[in-house]
Design an enzyme around this catalytic site. Structure first.
Site, PDB file in Angstrom:
ATOM      1  N   TYR A   1       4.174 -16.270  20.659  1.00 35.65           N
ATOM      2  CA  TYR A   1       3.235 -15.966  21.749  1.00 35.65           C
ATOM      3  C   TYR A   1       2.095 -16.976  21.882  1.00 35.65           C
ATOM      4  O   TYR A   1       1.269 -16.850  22.780  1.00 35.65           O
ATOM      5  CB  TYR A   1       2.674 -14.553  21.552  1.00 35.65           C
ATOM      6  CG  TYR A   1       3.758 -13.487  21.591  1.00 35.65           C
ATOM      7  CD1 TYR A   1       4.444 -13.226  22.779  1.00 35.65           C
ATOM      8  CD2 TYR A   1       4.118 -12.787  20.454  1.00 35.65           C
ATOM      9  CE1 TYR A   1       5.461 -12.275  22.820  1.00 35.65           C
ATOM     10  CE2 TYR A   1       5.130 -11.827  20.486  1.00 35.65           C
ATOM     11  CZ  TYR A   1       5.790 -11.583  21.664  1.00 35.65           C
ATOM     12  OH  TYR A   1       6.786 -10.652  21.713  1.00 35.65           O
TER      13      TYR A   1
ATOM     14  N   ASN B   1       2.019  -7.669  33.013  1.00 39.94           N
ATOM     15  CA  ASN B   1       2.849  -7.915  31.831  1.00 39.94           C
ATOM     16  C   ASN B   1       2.989  -6.568  31.128  1.00 39.94           C
ATOM     17  O   ASN B   1       2.098  -6.133  30.398  1.00 39.94           O
ATOM     18  CB  ASN B   1       2.220  -8.942  30.893  1.00 39.94           C
ATOM     19  CG  ASN B   1       3.142  -9.252  29.711  1.00 39.94           C
ATOM     20  OD1 ASN B   1       4.093  -8.512  29.456  1.00 39.94           O
ATOM     21  ND2 ASN B   1       2.865 -10.322  28.998  1.00 39.94           N
TER      22      ASN B   1
ATOM     23  N   ASP C   1       7.784   4.125  38.626  1.00 32.49           N
ATOM     24  CA  ASP C   1       7.504   5.073  39.717  1.00 32.49           C
ATOM     25  C   ASP C   1       6.129   4.808  40.337  1.00 32.49           C
ATOM     26  O   ASP C   1       5.962   4.887  41.549  1.00 32.49           O
ATOM     27  CB  ASP C   1       7.572   6.520  39.209  1.00 32.49           C
ATOM     28  CG  ASP C   1       9.010   6.990  39.016  1.00 32.49           C
ATOM     29  OD1 ASP C   1       9.933   6.357  39.560  1.00 32.49           O
ATOM     30  OD2 ASP C   1       9.212   7.991  38.310  1.00 32.49           O
TER      31      ASP C   1
ATOM     32  N   HIS D   1       5.915 -12.431  31.951  1.00 28.53           N
ATOM     33  CA  HIS D   1       6.133 -12.416  30.498  1.00 28.53           C
ATOM     34  C   HIS D   1       5.818 -13.781  29.914  1.00 28.53           C
ATOM     35  O   HIS D   1       6.201 -14.807  30.492  1.00 28.53           O
ATOM     36  CB  HIS D   1       7.585 -12.052  30.170  1.00 28.53           C
ATOM     37  CG  HIS D   1       7.962 -10.687  30.630  1.00 28.53           C
ATOM     38  ND1 HIS D   1       7.616  -9.551  29.926  1.00 28.53           N
ATOM     39  CD2 HIS D   1       8.617 -10.271  31.735  1.00 28.53           C
ATOM     40  CE1 HIS D   1       8.059  -8.493  30.590  1.00 28.53           C
ATOM     41  NE2 HIS D   1       8.663  -8.894  31.688  1.00 28.53           N
ATOM     42  N   ILE D   2       5.166 -13.773  28.786  1.00 30.89           N
ATOM     43  CA  ILE D   2       4.797 -15.026  28.108  1.00 30.89           C
ATOM     44  C   ILE D   2       6.059 -15.738  27.617  1.00 30.89           C
ATOM     45  O   ILE D   2       6.207 -16.951  27.766  1.00 30.89           O
ATOM     46  CB  ILE D   2       3.854 -14.700  26.927  1.00 30.89           C
ATOM     47  CG1 ILE D   2       2.542 -14.126  27.474  1.00 30.89           C
ATOM     48  CG2 ILE D   2       3.603 -15.940  26.065  1.00 30.89           C
ATOM     49  CD1 ILE D   2       1.674 -13.458  26.422  1.00 30.89           C
TER      50      ILE D   2
ATOM     51  N   ARG E   1      15.374  -6.521  25.297  1.00 29.85           N
ATOM     52  CA  ARG E   1      14.182  -6.925  26.069  1.00 29.85           C
ATOM     53  C   ARG E   1      14.504  -7.255  27.522  1.00 29.85           C
ATOM     54  O   ARG E   1      13.625  -7.599  28.304  1.00 29.85           O
ATOM     55  CB  ARG E   1      13.534  -8.160  25.444  1.00 29.85           C
ATOM     56  CG  ARG E   1      13.012  -7.918  24.060  1.00 29.85           C
ATOM     57  CD  ARG E   1      12.224  -9.079  23.523  1.00 29.85           C
ATOM     58  NE  ARG E   1      11.973  -8.899  22.110  1.00 29.85           N
ATOM     59  CZ  ARG E   1      10.976  -8.160  21.605  1.00 29.85           C
ATOM     60  NH1 ARG E   1      10.117  -7.574  22.393  1.00 29.85           N
ATOM     61  NH2 ARG E   1      10.830  -8.024  20.311  1.00 29.85           N
TER      62      ARG E   1
HETATM   63  O1  CA2 Z   1       6.836 -12.199  26.526  1.00 30.81           O
HETATM   64  C1  CA2 Z   1       6.098 -11.256  26.847  1.00 30.81           C
HETATM   65  O2  CA2 Z   1       5.054 -11.413  27.479  1.00 30.81           O
HETATM   66  C2  CA2 Z   1       6.450  -9.836  26.422  1.00 30.81           C
HETATM   67  O3  CA2 Z   1       6.128  -8.967  27.494  1.00 30.81           O
HETATM   68  C3  CA2 Z   1       5.609  -9.535  25.199  1.00 30.81           C
HETATM   69  C4  CA2 Z   1       5.910  -8.162  24.587  1.00 30.81           C
HETATM   70  C5  CA2 Z   1       7.404  -7.995  24.338  1.00 30.81           C
HETATM   71  O4  CA2 Z   1       7.647  -6.648  23.937  1.00 30.81           O
HETATM   72  C6  CA2 Z   1       8.208  -8.276  25.606  1.00 30.81           C
HETATM   73  O5  CA2 Z   1       9.594  -8.155  25.294  1.00 30.81           O
HETATM   74  C7  CA2 Z   1       7.929  -9.678  26.107  1.00 30.81           C
HETATM   75  C8  CA2 Z   1       5.190  -8.018  23.260  1.00 30.81           C
HETATM   76  C9  CA2 Z   1       3.711  -8.057  23.399  1.00 30.81           C
HETATM   77  C10 CA2 Z   1       3.116  -8.044  22.034  1.00 30.81           C
HETATM   78  O6  CA2 Z   1       2.239  -9.117  21.940  1.00 30.81           O
HETATM   79  C11 CA2 Z   1       1.895  -9.585  20.715  1.00 30.81           C
HETATM   80  C12 CA2 Z   1       1.169 -10.726  20.716  1.00 30.81           C
HETATM   81  C13 CA2 Z   1       0.795 -11.272  19.534  1.00 30.81           C
HETATM   82  C14 CA2 Z   1       1.130 -10.665  18.356  1.00 30.81           C
HETATM   83  C15 CA2 Z   1       1.844  -9.504  18.357  1.00 30.81           C
HETATM   84  C16 CA2 Z   1       2.234  -8.952  19.553  1.00 30.81           C
END
Ligand code: CA2
Length: 151
Positions: A24, A76, A89, A102-103, A113
């Protein structure tokens, strides 16, 4: 009056920059907010930026965006992407243009996912550009809602 957009972030995104930097990145959610404010400013758009670990709170904010006549939402949904019919909804009910952001490239990750409920209500989806995706989402949304560039 300036158009308003909401940028909403789902569960665990408050941890950005503190864990799993290999996935991330090292930027924090405060950095993401700064980036979003700069992108919105380019188009004279006012921004509401929020994060929640609670599904119902995100639903409430989507309804709030409608009540405040927001011109668009960048969302997001994080872990709620593939589970939340309640968020789907809410998005379908308000009919505000939504960009799902999404990042990471969720399609290059685990299969669980990849089946996004949110995508069913989104006008566009952006994934895999890191946090720059938020600015790209705002740029695209600004075009959709007819906000004039101020460059
Ligand atoms: O890629 C993305 O932006 C996601 O939405 C991030 C979610 C993941 O469940 C999606 O599949 C993809 C996870 C967000 C959690 O973010 C964290 C960031 C840093 C450390 C731990 C979690």
């Amino acid at each position: 009056m300036a158009k308003i957009i909401y940028v909403l972030n789902g569960p665990n995104l408050n941890l950005l920059g503190t864990r799993e930097p290999e996935k991330y990145g090292r930027a924090t959610l405060a950095d993401v907010e700064k980036l979003c404010r700069a992108a919105a400013k380019q188009h004279g758009i006012d921004l509401v930026f929020r994060q929640s670990n609670h599904e119902g709170e995100i639903v409430n904010w989507i309804q709030e965006a409608h009540a405040k006549k927001a011109a668009g939402i960048v969302l997001n949904p994080a872990g709620y992407t593939t589970t939340s019919i309640a968020i789907l909804d809410a998005l379908l009910a308000v009919k505000i243009p939504v960009i799902e952001c999404h990042i990471t490239n969720i399609h290059a990750r685990e299969e669980f996912r990849q089946n996004s409920y949110v995508s069913k209500a989104a006008r566009a989806v952006i994934a895999g550009f890191g946090i720059a995706g938020y600015a790209l989402a705002i740029e695209g949304l600004a075009g959709m809602i007819g906000a004039k560039a101020k460059r």
